[in-house]
Design a protein around this motif. Sequence first.
Motif: not given
Length: 80
Positions: A58-78
């Motif tokens: 529901e947060k626009p910044a989070d939606i924008r971040a996930l528009e490019n999941p290959d950039f955001v998600l690989p750095h996260l674990k757990g």
Amino acid sequence: MNHIISRPDIFDKINRAFRVTKIVCLLGPRQCGKTTIARKLFQVNKRKSQDSGYFDLEKPADIRALENPDFVLPHLKGLI
């Protein structure tokens, strides 16, 4: 005043589901506690892994971040 209902059975079910699969989805009607449960799970897992991530769709910044999941998600674990 904000009252949080203890839901150990829900957390047990979610943890069992994570033993079977990497993806678990919380589904339910509005205002039933899905976000509260997700936030609590995230808080518990954040203590275990500092590289975990929480996205509020529901947060626009989070939606924008996930528009490019290959950039955001690989750095996260757990838990994400």
